[in-house]
Write a protein that holds these residues in place. Structure first.
Motif, PDB file in Angstrom:
ATOM      1  N   TRP A 122       0.825  -1.208   0.000  1.00  0.00           N
ATOM      2  CA  TRP A 122       0.000   0.000   0.000  1.00  0.00           C
ATOM      3  C   TRP A 122       0.856   1.253   0.000  1.00  0.00           C
ATOM      4  O   TRP A 122       0.576   2.209  -0.701  1.00  0.00           O
ATOM      5  CB  TRP A 122      -0.920   0.004   1.226  1.00  0.00           C
ATOM      6  CG  TRP A 122      -2.210  -0.694   0.986  1.00  0.00           C
ATOM      7  CD1 TRP A 122      -2.479  -2.012   1.221  1.00  0.00           C
ATOM      8  CD2 TRP A 122      -3.410  -0.134   0.452  1.00  0.00           C
ATOM      9  NE1 TRP A 122      -3.764  -2.292   0.871  1.00  0.00           N
ATOM     10  CE2 TRP A 122      -4.370  -1.158   0.398  1.00  0.00           C
ATOM     11  CE3 TRP A 122      -3.770   1.145   0.013  1.00  0.00           C
ATOM     12  CZ2 TRP A 122      -5.655  -0.952  -0.086  1.00  0.00           C
ATOM     13  CZ3 TRP A 122      -5.052   1.349  -0.447  1.00  0.00           C
ATOM     14  CH2 TRP A 122      -5.981   0.305  -0.498  1.00  0.00           C
ATOM     15  N   ALA A 139       2.200   1.882  -3.289  1.00  0.00           N
ATOM     16  CA  ALA A 139       1.146   2.306  -4.211  1.00  0.00           C
ATOM     17  C   ALA A 139       0.907   3.803  -4.111  1.00  0.00           C
ATOM     18  O   ALA A 139       0.423   4.425  -5.048  1.00  0.00           O
ATOM     19  CB  ALA A 139      -0.149   1.548  -3.928  1.00  0.00           C
ATOM     20  N   VAL A 140       1.241   4.393  -2.978  1.00  0.00           N
ATOM     21  CA  VAL A 140       1.163   5.847  -2.851  1.00  0.00           C
ATOM     22  C   VAL A 140       2.472   6.489  -3.299  1.00  0.00           C
ATOM     23  O   VAL A 140       2.486   7.445  -4.070  1.00  0.00           O
ATOM     24  CB  VAL A 140       0.849   6.260  -1.392  1.00  0.00           C
ATOM     25  CG1 VAL A 140       0.966   7.760  -1.223  1.00  0.00           C
ATOM     26  CG2 VAL A 140      -0.532   5.792  -1.010  1.00  0.00           C
ATOM     27  N   PRO A 160       3.475   6.435  -7.649  1.00  0.00           N
ATOM     28  CA  PRO A 160       2.908   7.440  -8.549  1.00  0.00           C
ATOM     29  C   PRO A 160       3.240   8.865  -8.130  1.00  0.00           C
ATOM     30  O   PRO A 160       3.616   9.686  -8.979  1.00  0.00           O
ATOM     31  CB  PRO A 160       1.396   7.198  -8.482  1.00  0.00           C
ATOM     32  CG  PRO A 160       1.157   6.247  -7.389  1.00  0.00           C
ATOM     33  CD  PRO A 160       2.435   5.583  -7.056  1.00  0.00           C
ATOM     34  N   LEU A 199       5.671  10.928 -10.733  1.00  0.00           N
ATOM     35  CA  LEU A 199       5.063  12.018 -11.502  1.00  0.00           C
ATOM     36  C   LEU A 199       5.684  13.351 -11.110  1.00  0.00           C
ATOM     37  O   LEU A 199       6.090  14.137 -11.963  1.00  0.00           O
ATOM     38  CB  LEU A 199       3.550  12.045 -11.266  1.00  0.00           C
ATOM     39  CG  LEU A 199       2.785  10.897 -11.927  1.00  0.00           C
ATOM     40  CD1 LEU A 199       1.296  11.008 -11.626  1.00  0.00           C
ATOM     41  CD2 LEU A 199       3.015  10.886 -13.425  1.00  0.00           C
ATOM     42  N   ILE A 251      14.390   7.355 -20.750  1.00  0.00           N
ATOM     43  CA  ILE A 251      13.679   6.516 -19.792  1.00  0.00           C
ATOM     44  C   ILE A 251      14.568   5.467 -19.097  1.00  0.00           C
ATOM     45  O   ILE A 251      14.426   5.259 -17.888  1.00  0.00           O
ATOM     46  CB  ILE A 251      12.415   5.878 -20.438  1.00  0.00           C
ATOM     47  CG1 ILE A 251      11.321   5.720 -19.385  1.00  0.00           C
ATOM     48  CG2 ILE A 251      12.662   4.519 -21.035  1.00  0.00           C
ATOM     49  CD1 ILE A 251      10.595   6.951 -19.068  1.00  0.00           C
ATOM     50  N   GLY A 279      -7.821   1.445   3.009  1.00  0.00           N
ATOM     51  CA  GLY A 279      -7.746   2.561   2.079  1.00  0.00           C
ATOM     52  C   GLY A 279      -6.538   3.384   2.431  1.00  0.00           C
ATOM     53  O   GLY A 279      -5.816   3.051   3.366  1.00  0.00           O
ATOM     54  N   ILE A 280      -6.319   4.482   1.688  1.00  0.00           N
ATOM     55  CA  ILE A 280      -5.092   5.227   1.947  1.00  0.00           C
ATOM     56  C   ILE A 280      -5.174   6.049   3.224  1.00  0.00           C
ATOM     57  O   ILE A 280      -4.190   6.624   3.650  1.00  0.00           O
ATOM     58  CB  ILE A 280      -4.690   6.130   0.759  1.00  0.00           C
ATOM     59  CG1 ILE A 280      -5.864   6.980   0.326  1.00  0.00           C
ATOM     60  CG2 ILE A 280      -4.160   5.314  -0.383  1.00  0.00           C
ATOM     61  CD1 ILE A 280      -5.453   8.010  -0.693  1.00  0.00           C
ATOM     62  N   LEU A 281      -6.338   6.126   3.847  1.00  0.00           N
ATOM     63  CA  LEU A 281      -6.405   6.853   5.113  1.00  0.00           C
ATOM     64  C   LEU A 281      -6.399   5.894   6.299  1.00  0.00           C
ATOM     65  O   LEU A 281      -6.580   6.283   7.441  1.00  0.00           O
ATOM     66  CB  LEU A 281      -7.647   7.746   5.150  1.00  0.00           C
ATOM     67  CG  LEU A 281      -7.564   8.929   4.188  1.00  0.00           C
ATOM     68  CD1 LEU A 281      -8.844   9.730   4.190  1.00  0.00           C
ATOM     69  CD2 LEU A 281      -6.389   9.835   4.557  1.00  0.00           C
ATOM     70  N   ILE A 336      11.013  -3.025 -17.622  1.00  0.00           N
ATOM     71  CA  ILE A 336      10.573  -1.866 -18.415  1.00  0.00           C
ATOM     72  C   ILE A 336      11.779  -1.172 -19.048  1.00  0.00           C
ATOM     73  O   ILE A 336      11.766  -0.812 -20.217  1.00  0.00           O
ATOM     74  CB  ILE A 336       9.804  -0.868 -17.518  1.00  0.00           C
ATOM     75  CG1 ILE A 336       8.565  -1.544 -16.931  1.00  0.00           C
ATOM     76  CG2 ILE A 336       9.396   0.355 -18.310  1.00  0.00           C
ATOM     77  CD1 ILE A 336       7.839  -0.697 -15.910  1.00  0.00           C
TER      78      ILE A 336
END
Lengths: 292, 321
Positions: free
Chosen positions: A80, A83-84, A87, A91, A200, A236-238, A284
């Protein structure tokens, strides 16, 4: 006429060959030292931890009994967390690097920003933990959640991602950009279709290192106050959670000697988690590397 | 080129969807949590809700055991307990981030004052006994029994290097090596405040929040001395030698009877009163904690308190509901 003093050359020859050999040995030893340390570490972890590493270990929550202790909450929590972190940091990091390299005008302000980003990369992780505690956990009242910890970790690894992405973008030959502009492409088209595909592999190398660091980092989580006794999975994320390094740290502190072995099994899981994460990135990277 | 675009779009959209989905998830979870809060708790009913605590690493093994067992009874209640040390735990308790705080010492006046300032009423519950064990190396054949005065003499800073022979001329002329729990731990606070009467601990001491570091340190140096909770001594009994204090060795019985003094201490849980009142899950969890603390404490190497203390805790809890 003699251009080369043969006698002089012969006289120095043995010294030069000796030096050549000497440095070869020194560099070989340096490599072997690093490899040996890693080898001993892995050997110890495998011999200590393998007896506890089984399906139950992955499927159970932690326990007061070493045999029943499992890493489920921490493993899922770390997934989890990533997952935060992934991204957000990718980005923001690549975006900032693109701006600094492609858009920002070359003036003192930009230099100042660049210098500060490089400096931030050297700030101890515990300082980022305190920052996260003040801003995300308390001011924004996110609590000890996946989101708060993820944003803190993102801040921690952003400088590394920005600096390495900048290097990779800078290594793109200017001729490629010029050719693209020459064909009538806009700046954004050039970045998207020429600069990024070329950069990349380099960007990903930096990101792999940075994300691996985020997985293994403990100090910021300790400062934020991430709980270790957790017998539920995040919803969840919280939600509150615990992470792999916290769980390992907790086991290593237990009085019973068996828990040292459980901690070793936890380290093995962390290593495997890292390898999986890295191999995805390497996969990748290689896919793109072949094309240029 | 197509490939690259595809990859980027999927990762961006994917992560956006993922995060979005997570957000929703949590909203519904917190809503259902509120929903269950409104219903009155019923023992037979499965409860749902969240509780968070933090605090002492000494109390952590007991809490871990309780949380583990409680998770079997009420799988939908999410209990999370951090291990920031007694002081670190109180800091979060004062900020209102936790519902309960584990402590291996009594709350300090300044902490109580800050809680009052923050408007947080709390109740103290005793859940177990621990005896701080003074240990030396296995090969140490001179120290058997120390008085409290000798302990002070050994552990207080006096500006010069300490040797064993300073304490007793018959002992070897060797420097003493000190190991102590870190300053965030309640064990340190208890030792320095109650035994050393808040005077300066020797400066050459090695401090560590990880008690296993202390065990290893004392185990590997003949002139070492250290102290930590009874559970750590019990788990490492064959590697260390425990020192009697005033003729009493720390054992299960001497700690329970209070004979091992002054190094016996209570372990506490401090509970936020409003949490018990407003959150039926919290009440249920604390009730479970008090009812099972004795058994769990024994299971992880501590000593249970006499039954009347648990009864007192329980009636205090009932009064808060």
């Amino acid at each position: 006429m003699n251009y080369i003093n043969q006698k002089e050359v012969i006289k120095r020859m043995s010294g030069r060959i000796f030096l050549n050999g000497l440095f070869k040995v020194i560099f070989l030893l340096a490599t072997l030292f690093a490899l040996a340390t890693l080898g001993i570490l892995i050997y110890r972890m495998v011999t200590q931890g393998s007896e506890y590493l089984d399906a139950d270990f992955l499927g159970n929550f932690s326990s007061r009994f070493a045999e029943k202790a499992g890493i489920k909450a921490a493993l899922i929590g770390s997934i989890w967390l990533m997952a935060v972190v992934a991204p957000v940091s990718l980005l923001l990091g690549i975006g900032a690097a693109l701006y600094l390299e492609e858009y920002a005008s070359k003036n003192k302000m930009t230099d100042f920003i660049r210098m500060n980003i490089s400096n931030l990369a050297g700030v101890p992780s515990i300082v980022f933990g305190l920052l996260g505690l003040t801003i995300f956990v308390r001011s924004l009242a996110l609590g000890k959640s996946v989101l708060a910890a993820g944003l803190t970790m993102s801040l921690l690894i952003l400088p590394v991602i920005i600096v390495s992405s900048q290097e990779a973008i800078r290594a793109v030959p200017n001729e490629l950009r010029e050719a693209s502009y020459g064909m009538g492409a806009t700046k954004w088209q050039t970045i998207l279709k020429v600069v990024l595909p070329f950069a990349i592999p380099g960007i990903l190398t930096g990101c792999i290192l940075a994300l691996s660091r985020a997985v293994g980092e403990t100090a910021p989580l300790v400062v934020i106050g991430i709980p270790v006794i957790v017998h539920f999975l995040p919803e969840g994320i919280l939600s509150q959670f615990t992470a792999l390094p916290m769980q390992i740290f907790d086991w290593a502190k237990r009085p019973q000697p068996e828990f040292q072995h459980v901690a070793a099994a936890g380290i093995l899981v962390l290593l495997i988690f890292l390898i999986v994460l890295n191999s995805i990135a390497i996969f990748i990277r290689n896919k793109f590397q072949k094309r240029y | 080129m197509k490939n690259w675009k595809y990859l980027m779009m999927t990762s961006v959209i994917g992560s956006a969807l993922f995060l979005g989905a997570c957000g929703n998830n949590d909203d519904s979870a917190s809503k259902s949590n509120n929903g269950s809060t409104e219903q009155k708790a019923d023992a037979s009913q499965k409860l749902e809700g969240k509780i968070s605590g933090d605090g002492s690493s000494t109390v952590a093994p007991i809490m871990e055991a309780i949380v583990e067992e409680y998770a079997n009874e009420q799988p939908k209640v999410q209990v999370s307990v951090g291990v920031s040390g007694t002081g670190g735990g109180f800091e979060k308790f004062i900020k209102g981030e936790t519902d309960f705080s584990n402590a291996s010492r009594e709350i300090k006046d300044e902490e109580a004052a800050k809680l009052k300032e923050a408007g947080i009423d709390y109740t103290e519950m005793k859940i177990a006994f621990d005896g701080i064990s003074i240990v030396v190396n296995k090969d140490n054949n001179w120290v058997e029994d120390l008085t409290v005065d000798q302990l002070k003499q050994i552990w207080l800073e006096d500006g010069k290097d300490k040797k064993w022979s300073d304490i007793n001329p018959k002992w070897p002329d060797e420097k003493i090596v000190f190991y102590s729990p870190g300053t965030d731990s309640g064990t340190y606070d208890y030792f320095v405040n109650d035994i050393l009467e808040e005077k300066q601990l020797v400066k050459s001491v090695t401090l560590s929040e990880d008690d296993n570091v202390l065990v290893k340190g004392v185990e590997s140096d003949k002139n070492a001395i250290g102290y930590f909770g009874y559970a750590y001594y019990l788990a490492n009994k064959d590697k260390l030698k425990v020192v009697k204090i005033g003729g009493v060795e720390p054992t299960h019985d001497t700690i329970e009877s209070g004979e091992y003094t002054p190094l016996s201490r209570s372990l506490y849980v401090y509970v936020k009163n409003s949490a018990i009142k407003d959150n039926p899950v919290m009440y249920d969890f604390m009730k479970y904690t008090i009812e099972n603390a004795g058994e769990m404490a024994e299971a992880v190497g501590y000593v249970k308190t006499p039954d009347d203390i648990y009864q007192k805790d329980l009636s205090a809890l009932e009064a808060l509901k």
